[in-house]
Design a protein around this motif. Structure first.
Motif, short mmCIF file in Angstrom:
data_model
loop_
_atom_site.label_atom_id
_atom_site.label_comp_id
_atom_site.label_asym_id
_atom_site.label_seq_id
_atom_site.Cartn_x
_atom_site.Cartn_y
_atom_site.Cartn_z
N TYR A 1 8.40 0.96 0.15
CA TYR A 1 9.71 1.24 0.74
C TYR A 1 10.75 0.22 0.27
CZ TYR A 1 7.63 4.60 4.02
OH TYR A 1 7.02 5.68 4.59
N CYS B 1 4.93 8.78 -0.43
CA CYS B 1 5.56 8.26 0.79
C CYS B 1 5.48 9.25 1.95
CB CYS B 1 7.02 7.91 0.51
SG CYS B 1 7.25 6.50 -0.61
N ASN C 1 -1.01 0.28 4.84
CA ASN C 1 0.31 0.19 5.48
C ASN C 1 1.17 -0.90 4.84
OD1 ASN C 1 2.21 0.81 7.75
ND2 ASN C 1 1.79 -1.33 8.23
N LEU D 1 2.47 0.41 1.63
CA LEU D 1 3.51 1.40 1.87
C LEU D 1 4.84 0.72 2.19
CD1 LEU D 1 4.27 4.38 2.22
CD2 LEU D 1 3.60 4.18 4.63
N VAL E 1 1.11 9.40 2.87
CA VAL E 1 0.41 8.23 3.39
C VAL E 1 0.64 8.03 4.89
CG1 VAL E 1 0.31 5.71 3.27
CG2 VAL E 1 0.25 7.06 1.19
#
Length: 341
Positions: free
Chosen positions: A189, A159, A182, A185, A162
């Motif tokens: 999260y 995290c 993205n 990612l 990236v």
């Protein structure tokens, strides 16, 4: 039917085979029911012994039977198989279950309460979220490696790294790959936020639940290990001693002895593998800092490590932790560390 009647039920999703045996083993009747029909049939019967295999929905049916005056007996499927005669079908399976119960030599499985099943579902979902996070990170690390970029393997490092790659315009990533990266990612999260909610609930339980507080006082048992062990063991009354609990969790040696010659091998690895893994991890963490502690448990583990090696000491310590946990849960006692001599 008499009070000595044994009803064997072969559980399924929608079709349930039922065989009724009298005390001498003579078949009284057999029939197939749908789900609602089975409930009406059981409600109409006089209080009887009803035998089931300990499968997915068996604990629900066990609670249903006990609420209507029956004695529910949940039998381990691997032990029922020896009573099967003839070809395998639903009626023969139900008869094998009834005969195994009638024989009375198989130790039944204790029926789980609704609260206990809720706690196990909680830990199962949390574990799945952890696995999804790890799987996502590993996949993206592999795809980034094909682009010539190296990313650390931990979730926290991923995290952190990236976003730096997304901001770097000189690393050679295409616009389409950046968009995919993205989106993954953002998904990570969300998973981490969901996992944080579960961890907060575990911490709350460790502060408010009396059993978890007493378990957490044991070295090597944090909030997650304490909560998982409590949900697996329940009230602990299904075990007569701590060794039975550790054996049910697969932390005792596998035995293959004959002719008076005792042969012991690695642990059996029976029972819940997730709970066993957590206890072993807790034991490994305790053994890592045992040289800084002066209590008898830590010194005992260090002595085993010196004689038998790291891995055997970890498993032996995990076995000991389960035994201590059983005393705390079943006897409602608190852990009292004993100083080393």
């Amino acid at each position: 039917m008499t009070k000595n009647t044994v009803i064997g039920i072969d559980l399924a999703k929608s079709s349930f085979a039922v065989v009724v045996l009298e005390q001498g083993g003579r078949e009284h009747s057999k029939k197939t029911f749908r789900r609602e029909g089975l409930k009406r049939f059981l409600i109409r019967q006089q209080p009887s012994t009803v035998a089931l295999e300990a499968c997915g929905s068996a604990h629900y049916w066990g609670r249903f039977l006990e609420s209507h005056g029956h004695q529910a007996v949940l039998l381990p499927p691997q032990h029922v198989k020896g009573y099967l005669r003839g070809q395998k079908n639903d009626y023969n399976d139900a008869r094998a279950i009834a005969e195994a119960c009638l024989h009375g030599a198989i130790r039944p499985v204790r029926i789980k309460s609704q609260e206990q099943q809720d706690e196990q579902a909680f830990h199962a979902i949390r574990t799945q979220i952890q696995n999804d996070s790890t799987r996502l990170v590993n996949q993206m690390r592999g795809l980034l490696a094909e682009q010539g970029l190296s990313v650390p393997r931990t979730v926290a490092s991923f995290c952190k790294r990236v976003p730096e790659l997304l901001e770097d315009a000189q690393n050679g990533l295409s616009g389409r790959f950046r968009e995919l990266l993205n989106r993954q990612l953002q998904r990570l999260y969300e998973l981490r936020g969901e996992l944080a909610w579960y961890d907060e609930r575990i911490q709350h339980q460790a502060r408010t639940d009396d059993t978890c507080r007493r378990l957490k006082a044991v070295p090597g048992m944090g909030p997650i290990v304490a909560s998982s062990l409590k949900s697996w063991m329940g009230d602990g009354r299904q075990f007569s001693r701590g060794r039975d609990a550790s054996a049910a969790l697969g932390l005792v040696p596998r035995q293959y002895s004959t002719g008076g010659k005792q042969s012991l091998y690695g642990i059996t690895k029976r029972g819940d593998k997730h709970v066993r893994a957590l206890v072993v991890h807790g034991a490994r963490a305790l053994l890592r800092v045992a040289h800084t502690r002066n209590d008898r448990l830590s010194q005992w583990a260090l002595a085993i490590k010196q004689r038998r090696g790291q891995n055997r000491a970890v498993v032996a310590l995990a076995n000991k932790l389960v035994r201590i946990g059983w005393v705390i849960i079943a006897r409602q006692e608190s852990y009292q560390p004993t100083p080393s001599a």
